[in-house]
Design a protein around this motif. Structure first.
Motif, mmCIF file in Angstrom:
data_model
loop_
_atom_site.group_PDB
_atom_site.id
_atom_site.type_symbol
_atom_site.label_atom_id
_atom_site.label_comp_id
_atom_site.label_asym_id
_atom_site.label_seq_id
_atom_site.Cartn_x
_atom_site.Cartn_y
_atom_site.Cartn_z
ATOM 1 N N LEU A 195 0.829 -1.199 0.000
ATOM 2 C CA LEU A 195 0.000 0.000 0.000
ATOM 3 C C LEU A 195 0.866 1.252 0.000
ATOM 4 O O LEU A 195 2.083 1.185 0.211
ATOM 5 N N TRP A 196 0.218 2.395 -0.228
ATOM 6 C CA TRP A 196 0.908 3.683 -0.246
ATOM 7 C C TRP A 196 0.110 4.669 0.599
ATOM 8 O O TRP A 196 -1.114 4.573 0.715
ATOM 9 N N ARG A 197 0.834 5.640 1.176
ATOM 10 C CA ARG A 197 0.181 6.673 1.981
ATOM 11 C C ARG A 197 0.842 8.017 1.725
ATOM 12 O O ARG A 197 2.067 8.147 1.825
ATOM 13 N N GLY A 198 0.028 9.014 1.400
ATOM 14 C CA GLY A 198 0.525 10.372 1.239
ATOM 15 C C GLY A 198 0.488 11.110 2.556
ATOM 16 O O GLY A 198 -0.437 10.944 3.353
ATOM 17 N N SER A 199 1.511 11.933 2.817
ATOM 18 C CA SER A 199 1.584 12.619 4.107
ATOM 19 C C SER A 199 2.343 13.933 3.974
ATOM 20 O O SER A 199 3.279 14.045 3.176
ATOM 21 N N ASN A 200 1.932 14.911 4.787
ATOM 22 C CA ASN A 200 2.675 16.164 4.917
ATOM 23 C C ASN A 200 3.249 16.322 6.322
ATOM 24 O O ASN A 200 3.942 17.299 6.588
ATOM 25 N N ARG A 201 2.954 15.364 7.211
ATOM 26 C CA ARG A 201 3.396 15.450 8.604
ATOM 27 C C ARG A 201 4.536 14.472 8.859
ATOM 28 O O ARG A 201 4.575 13.788 9.870
ATOM 29 N N VAL A 202 5.489 14.432 7.966
ATOM 30 C CA VAL A 202 6.496 13.379 8.032
ATOM 31 C C VAL A 202 7.480 13.573 9.180
ATOM 32 O O VAL A 202 7.935 12.586 9.778
ATOM 33 N N GLU A 203 7.826 14.797 9.510
ATOM 34 C CA GLU A 203 8.841 15.022 10.542
ATOM 35 C C GLU A 203 8.372 14.520 11.905
ATOM 36 O O GLU A 203 9.142 13.905 12.642
ATOM 37 N N GLU A 204 7.096 14.760 12.250
ATOM 38 C CA GLU A 204 6.611 14.321 13.554
ATOM 39 C C GLU A 204 6.328 12.827 13.582
ATOM 40 O O GLU A 204 6.152 12.240 14.651
ATOM 41 N N GLN A 205 6.287 12.177 12.420
ATOM 42 C CA GLN A 205 6.058 10.732 12.357
ATOM 43 C C GLN A 205 7.360 9.941 12.332
ATOM 44 O O GLN A 205 7.360 8.740 12.592
ATOM 45 N N LEU A 206 8.464 10.590 12.018
ATOM 46 C CA LEU A 206 9.738 9.900 11.805
ATOM 47 C C LEU A 206 10.305 9.364 13.119
ATOM 48 O O LEU A 206 10.409 10.087 14.115
ATOM 49 N N LEU A 207 10.681 8.086 13.146
ATOM 50 C CA LEU A 207 11.289 7.452 14.314
ATOM 51 C C LEU A 207 12.756 7.140 14.094
ATOM 52 O O LEU A 207 13.591 7.374 14.973
ATOM 53 N N GLN A 208 13.080 6.576 12.937
ATOM 54 C CA GLN A 208 14.468 6.188 12.625
ATOM 55 C C GLN A 208 14.760 6.497 11.162
ATOM 56 O O GLN A 208 13.861 6.471 10.314
ATOM 57 N N GLY A 209 16.054 6.748 10.887
ATOM 58 C CA GLY A 209 16.452 7.012 9.515
ATOM 59 C C GLY A 209 16.142 8.441 9.115
ATOM 60 O O GLY A 209 15.653 9.252 9.913
ATOM 61 N N THR A 210 16.418 8.755 7.862
ATOM 62 C CA THR A 210 16.149 10.086 7.332
ATOM 63 C C THR A 210 15.395 9.962 6.018
ATOM 64 O O THR A 210 15.492 8.950 5.320
ATOM 65 N N LEU A 211 14.675 11.008 5.693
ATOM 66 C CA LEU A 211 13.924 11.011 4.440
ATOM 67 C C LEU A 211 14.862 11.011 3.243
ATOM 68 O O LEU A 211 14.514 10.491 2.175
ATOM 69 N N ARG A 212 16.047 11.588 3.404
ATOM 70 C CA ARG A 212 17.015 11.606 2.309
ATOM 71 C C ARG A 212 17.470 10.196 1.945
ATOM 72 O O ARG A 212 17.786 9.910 0.787
ATOM 73 N N GLU A 213 17.497 9.320 2.961
ATOM 74 C CA GLU A 213 17.906 7.942 2.717
ATOM 75 C C GLU A 213 16.784 7.116 2.090
ATOM 76 O O GLU A 213 17.004 5.982 1.688
ATOM 77 N N ARG A 214 15.594 7.694 2.052
ATOM 78 C CA ARG A 214 14.398 7.078 1.489
ATOM 79 C C ARG A 214 13.830 5.982 2.375
ATOM 80 O O ARG A 214 12.625 5.888 2.536
ATOM 81 N N ARG A 215 14.675 5.160 2.945
ATOM 82 C CA ARG A 215 14.168 4.096 3.818
ATOM 83 C C ARG A 215 14.231 4.575 5.268
ATOM 84 O O ARG A 215 15.289 4.958 5.750
ATOM 85 N N CYS A 216 13.078 4.547 5.933
ATOM 86 C CA CYS A 216 13.020 5.035 7.298
ATOM 87 C C CYS A 216 11.874 4.347 8.038
ATOM 88 O O CYS A 216 11.118 3.565 7.457
#
Length: 282
Positions: A195-216
């Protein structure tokens, strides 16, 4: 909760549930990897007639009609003729009867409205997963955001007519249907659904990794909407997450129910928690 330490931090709360596994594990990526089956205790056992009827169905179209008809009778959801004015029963058709369909339609219009609060409360009750967002982050307790959520999740507007029991049956029907009539590839991958999910609240959802690395790793609300395609998901946020969701976390998928229930034709409703995702920016 196990102790008073961390009582004001909902992300550290623990809770019992009705599915027979640890809530902490259910919310974890480890659960997602193993993707075991889940069942809400007593739901199929107390409604054996429904599942006996479903087992006789040859396709999903027939099964969903059986499901809707059964619930309409069991919970008094069927349309009734308008009684004569002044009769004792004249007020009955005007009474608001909470129903799974109205609840899902309310969710489709606004996941942060009253219907969304009732659904999040049902997930708390059955699966032990505490919500992380309702109109605002539910980061600290007590807070105005938590008070508003608690008021709405018990609102009689939707929280009536044994709505939790209706949702229990909806969940078990979804699990029965996925086992009997799996989604086609590439969505269905063994015990998982891509599945896929669109989001604009990514920073507050992030636990590990970085968005630049794509896998998080991200933490999603206790119940969320997903899409069956990245194109559909991109309509709901600049960032699109691709992830594998355990089949046992799904509540609704396209084609499960007859008629127009949700706003999006490709919308999937599933339990949240921690997920490993592949992120991309559209």
């Amino acid at each position: 909760m196990a102790s008073d330490e961390g009582f004001d931090q909902p992300q550290r709360w623990t809770s019992t549930n009705l599915v027979g596994v640890s809530t902490a594990w259910l919310a974890s990526t480890g659960f997602n990897e193993q993707a075991p089956e889940l069942h809400i205790a007593g739901t199929r056992e107390t409604q054996p007639g429904l599942f006996a009827l479903l087992d006789r169905c040859d396709d999903l179209t027939e099964a969903r009609e059986v499901f809707v008809h059964y619930l309409s009778i069991a919970f008094g959801l069927q349309a009734t003729e308008k009684p004569a004015i002044g009769s004792a029963a004249s007020a009955e058709p005007r009474r608001w009867r909470g129903s799974w369909r109205r609840l899902l339609q309310g969710w489709g219009m606004d996941a942060n409205g009253v219907a969304g609060a009732v659904l999040k409360g049902w997930v708390e009750s059955r699966f032990g997963l505490v919500p992380t967002f309702h109109k605002a982050p539910l980061a600290h307790f007590p807070s105005p955001a938590w008070v508003a959520y608690l008021e709405e999740k018990t609102s009689s507007r939707h929280h009536s007519n044994n709505i939790h029991q209706q949702l229990d049956l909806l969940y078990e029907f979804c699990q029965w249907a996925l086992a009997r009539f799996p989604l086609p590839a590439p969505q269905m991958q063994g015990p998982h659904v891509r599945l896929w999910r669109g989001s604009n609240r990514v920073e507050e959802q992030l636990l590990q990794g970085t968005l630049r690395e794509r896998r998080c790793r991200v933490r999603l609300n206790n119940i969320v909407s997903f899409s069956l395609s990245p194109e559909e998901a991109s309509c709901f946020g600049d960032w699109v997450f691709e992830l594998l969701v355990p089949r046992s976390k799904l509540l609704v998928f396209p084609g499960l129910l007859p008629g127009q229930v949700l706003q999006g034709e490709q919308e999937v409703i599933a339990l949240g928690g921690d997920y490993d995702v592949v992120a991309r920016y559209d």
